[in-house]
Scaffold this active site. Structure first.
Site, short mmCIF file in Angstrom:
data_model
loop_
_atom_site.label_atom_id
_atom_site.label_comp_id
_atom_site.label_asym_id
_atom_site.label_seq_id
_atom_site.Cartn_x
_atom_site.Cartn_y
_atom_site.Cartn_z
N ASP A 502 0.84 -1.20 0.00
CA ASP A 502 0.00 0.00 0.00
C ASP A 502 0.88 1.26 0.00
O ASP A 502 2.07 1.20 0.32
CB ASP A 502 -0.89 -0.04 1.24
N ASP A 572 -10.93 2.06 -3.22
CA ASP A 572 -11.48 1.74 -1.91
C ASP A 572 -13.00 1.70 -1.95
O ASP A 572 -13.64 1.26 -1.00
CB ASP A 572 -11.02 2.78 -0.87
C1 DGJ Z 1 -5.85 2.01 1.85
C2 DGJ Z 1 -6.25 0.76 1.13
O1 DGJ Z 1 -6.79 1.07 -0.11
C3 DGJ Z 1 -7.24 0.00 1.98
O2 DGJ Z 1 -7.69 -1.12 1.30
C4 DGJ Z 1 -6.58 -0.38 3.27
O3 DGJ Z 1 -5.54 -1.28 3.04
C5 DGJ Z 1 -6.07 0.86 3.98
N1 DGJ Z 1 -5.25 1.66 3.13
C6 DGJ Z 1 -5.29 0.48 5.20
O4 DGJ Z 1 -4.69 1.55 5.81
#
Ligand code: DGJ
Length: 765
Positions: A502, A572
């Site tokens: 990430d 997301d």
């Molecule tokens: C952003 C990601 O897109 C989410 O799926 C998740 O992993 C969060 N970060 C966690 O902080």
């Protein structure tokens, strides 16, 4: 496929199966000009195509009007400050303080294969070796062609120079045998007039188009709404999207399509340009006073300044261009084939991915070993194959304000550590994967307390916080080595078969402790190269690891990252209605096999919308397919549907992953319903997904005109019945031509919003 040089007309002809790209060397000075890009031309007679030969402004014929020539000539790689007032592709700041640049032809070579781009992701041919097969035609005046019989790809390198700056500039063009795509990049070398010269702009490619009235298409977005299609008429002047956020970003995308105004999904001219890079970019179209259009693409020159010492070479990332005469649909399918076969390297590329369940929206930071094992036990009973533990398992991280950089297990949450958890998860029959954010450092971390200078920052300024974190200075080798050692230690500590990488904030406070006063303008690009180096080391050492890239959702969903990971977290926002637009925009360029897609919890955490579980499954089926919810707590009816959805995934994923993608209807355009189709390469089967977003009173049928089928084949057409895990009983038999030209009235959509259906089609003859 092939590259031909015609000595008489001084013309290069680059042919893919169905398209041709032509370049001409003009005048004694060796201007490198663009001639043509479009459908494949069979004839090598190009003189009449040349728009510049008889032009009164050709400098050697009328040097009095050289400025007018410069301002309208279709340069393949336009320089700066010498009379061409359209935007340029490269500029410098030389030690004497001058910024002008020019490029004049010197020689060329044609290579079998495609050289690698040092430190950069890039498309590749299937065979590894590269050999020179023809060099500098001036020595051998015969026409030369590389037919591509040994190789799946060949490359033209046009070598030019800018003597006033002591630069050698190599323009590289690679054509592929099996896809109508051309990859372009540029190398600039300091050949020694100056000890050092500063490159202030080095784009990867420039393209010229004439005389038509165009539309331009960009992909625009924000967090949780990435890559929405945005199309407008191309008026005069410069129109661009860009990023200087240090990543390709949620907001704009390194892509641009120039299209005839009548172009749609199936018809019309479309030129698509996609940048294989994950950092700052610019993608620009400029309509000139003469109605020509110049398209530029490359690293964003904002805050870019690269020192090129004597003998050093700078290599740009590459741009892929695709021409389609059959609308955006053909363009998408070409990009999909190119990226599936010539960009993604992961061994998982051709495999069904394990169906995962991710605990982020199930628990956020509030989990422990017992909770995860409870999820794993339930999930494995239902047929889910991989448990992914998301953010919050390390340091003392119970929210997003701490511990990034402290990559050791929080034993309070996970007693016995990752090993115990992974073993317990494996006992349920599931694989185990984890989340990491290796590029970041929290001010509240042991790492920051020990190495505050490892954060990107400007001395004398308090760095701007975002999500309460700073960005690690990956331009530094010591920081990269340390970061990699941490990832390595974690991955070796347990049976971890998947990693979600990430990246949750964008770059600010551009300052690196080691780059010095002259080098800060290199930070953005060096940062991106640092990320690539880390991911290269990762995939080289952990060859069986399934890597999924992610950046606060889909802020780094770009071709650069696909070189390292076969899938990327798309957004997301998992609400299936929002996803229709996000996935349509993403699939405009990227194969469905790359789109991370999960069945979400409801009401959806981003939109608050409640949608049927079944519909969430159908929409996720268009991507990698997984779940992101607490499977121990969802309604029983939903839970009972999971094994059926999993059977559906196993039944259709080979087709979804490998087939040709067609768009039948767009909710983005009609605001009511969406429909896409995947057809197998041999046209023997197809899967159609219909989502009726808004039910219309007394109007329950939709006309589906299918695409991409064999008009002469007879197909059986069935609703897929998830209950029976098979095709339903209401089978229709129709020829491909009837299905495509007349269409079928789809009546089975129920009353109500957010209803969806799958149609499965198989050839019977
Ligand atoms: C952003 C990601 O897109 C989410 O799926 C998740 O992993 C969060 N970060 C966690 O902080």
């Amino acid at each position: 496929m092939g590259i031909t040089y015609f000595e008489k007309s001084k013309t290069f002809k680059l042919d893919t199966c169905n398209t041709t790209y032509m370049i001409k060397i003009v005048d004694d000075e060796g201007f490198i000009l663009h001639l043509y890009y479009g459908r494949r031309l069979s004839d090598e007679k190009t003189d009449d195509l040349c728009r510049i030969e008889e032009h009164p402004f050709v400098p050697s014929k009328n040097n009095r009007d050289r400025g007018s020539f410069m301002d309208c000539a279709p340069f393949e790689y336009p320089g700066h400050g010498l009379g061409d007032y359209r935007d340029d592709a490269f500029s410098v700041l030389n030690p004497e303080g001058y910024s002008a640049t020019s490029l004049n032809f010197r020689s060329y070579r044609i290579l079998e294969g495609k050289p690698k781009l040092p430190g950069l992701p890039a498309t590749f041919e299937k065979q590894a070796s590269v050999s020179v097969i023809n060099e500098d035609l001036k020595k051998e005046p015969a026409e030369k062609e590389i037919a591509g019989n040994k190789s799946t790809c060949c490359t033209l390198e046009i070598i030019g120079e800018d003597p006033a700056n002591g630069l050698e500039i190599t323009l590289s063009y690679s054509v592929f045998e099996d896809v109508d795509a051309i990859a372009r990049s540029v190398r600039i070398k300091n050949i020694g007039k100056y000890e050092n010269i500063k490159l202030t702009k080095v784009l990867s490619a420039s393209y010229e188009f004439y005389g038509d009235d165009y539309d331009i298409l960009f992909l625009h977005g924000t967090w949780a709404r990435e890559r929405n299609i945005d199309r407008e008429h191309l008026g005069y002047g410069k129109h661009y999207v860009s990023s200087f956020r240090g990543e390709s970003s949620h907001q704009e995308h390194p892509f641009l399509a120039l299209m005839s105004r009548d172009a749609n999904d199936t018809n019309g001219d479309v030129y698509g340009f996609s940048f294989v890079y994950s950092g700052n970019f610019i993608a620009q179209a400029e309509r000139s006073q003469f109605d020509s259009v110049r398209v530029l693409m490359g690293i964003n020159p904002v805050d870019f300044c690269w020192n090129l010492g004597k003998g050093e070479e700078f290599c740009t990332p590459e741009v892929i261009s695709v021409y389609s005469w059959e609308g955006t649909g053909r363009m998408s399918r070409t990009f999909h084939d190119l990226y599936r076969n010539h960009l993604i390297r992961s061994p998982y590329k051709d495999m069904k991915r394990p169906i995962l369940i991710n605990n982020w929206e199930a628990t956020y930071f509030n989990f422990d070993t017992d909770k995860l094992i409870a999820i794993a036990k339930e999930a494995s009973k239902l047929g889910i194959e991989l448990l992914v533990m998301d953010d919050g398992w390390f340091g003392h991280r119970d929210n997003d304000s701490s511990s990034l950089g402290d990559w050791y297990v929080n034993e309070k949450k996970l007693p016995g550590g990752l090993k115990r958890l992974a073993d317990e998860v494996n006992k349920t029959g599931m694989k185990f994967g984890i989340w990491m954010e290796p590029e970041m450092i929290s001010p509240d971390s042991d790492l920051y307390r020990a190495h505050p200078d490892w954060a990107i920052q400007i001395p004398g300024r308090t760095p701007v916080m975002s999500r309460e974190q700073y960005v690690l200075d990956l331009t530094r080798k010591d920081v990269r080595d340390y970061t990699f050692s941490q990832i390595e230690k974690i991955l070796k500590s347990a049976n971890i078969e998947y990693l979600k990488w990430d990246m949750n904030r964008q770059l600010t406070d551009l300052g690196s402790a080691l780059l010095g006063t002259e080098g800060q303008g290199e930070l953005y690009h060096r940062y991106c190269l640092g990320v690539y180096e880390l991911q290269e080391r990762l995939v080289t050492e952990f060859t069986n690891l399934l890597l999924e890239n992610c950046s606060g959702g889909g802020a780094r969903f770009d071709p650069g990252m696909l070189y390292y990971s076969p899938q990327i977290w798309t957004s997301d926002d998992m609400d299936p209605v929002e996803r229709l637009k996000i996935q349509e925009g993403t699939a405009l360029i990227y194969p469905l096999s790359t789109m991370g897609a999960h069945v979400c919890d409801c009401p959806n955490h981003s939109t608050g919308r409640t949608t049927p579980f079944e519909t969430r499954g159908y929409v996720a089926l268009a991507g990698t397919f997984g779940y992101e919810l607490d499977v121990t707590r969802i309604p029983e009816a939903d839970r009972n549907m999971i094994p059926k959805q999993i059977k559906m995934y196993h039944k259709f994923n080979d087709l979804v992953r490998t087939g040709d993608y067609y768009r039948v209807s767009s909710y983005r355009e009609n605001h009511e319903w969406d429909c896409w189709e995947v057809v197998s390469k041999d046209k023997s089967e197809a899967l159609i997904t219909v989502v009726n977003v808004i039910g219309r009173v007394n109007h329950k049928s939709r006309l589906l005109k299918l695409k991409g089928l064999d008009p002469d084949k007879v197909y059986s057409v069935n609703f897929y019945d998830m209950e029976k895990e098979a095709e339903g009983e209401n089978c229709m038999k129709l020829r491909g031509d009837a299905l495509m030209y007349a269409g079928i009235q789809l009546k089975g959509l129920d009353h109500g919003d957010f209803k969806a259906k799958l149609l499965s089609i198989k050839a019977t003859s």
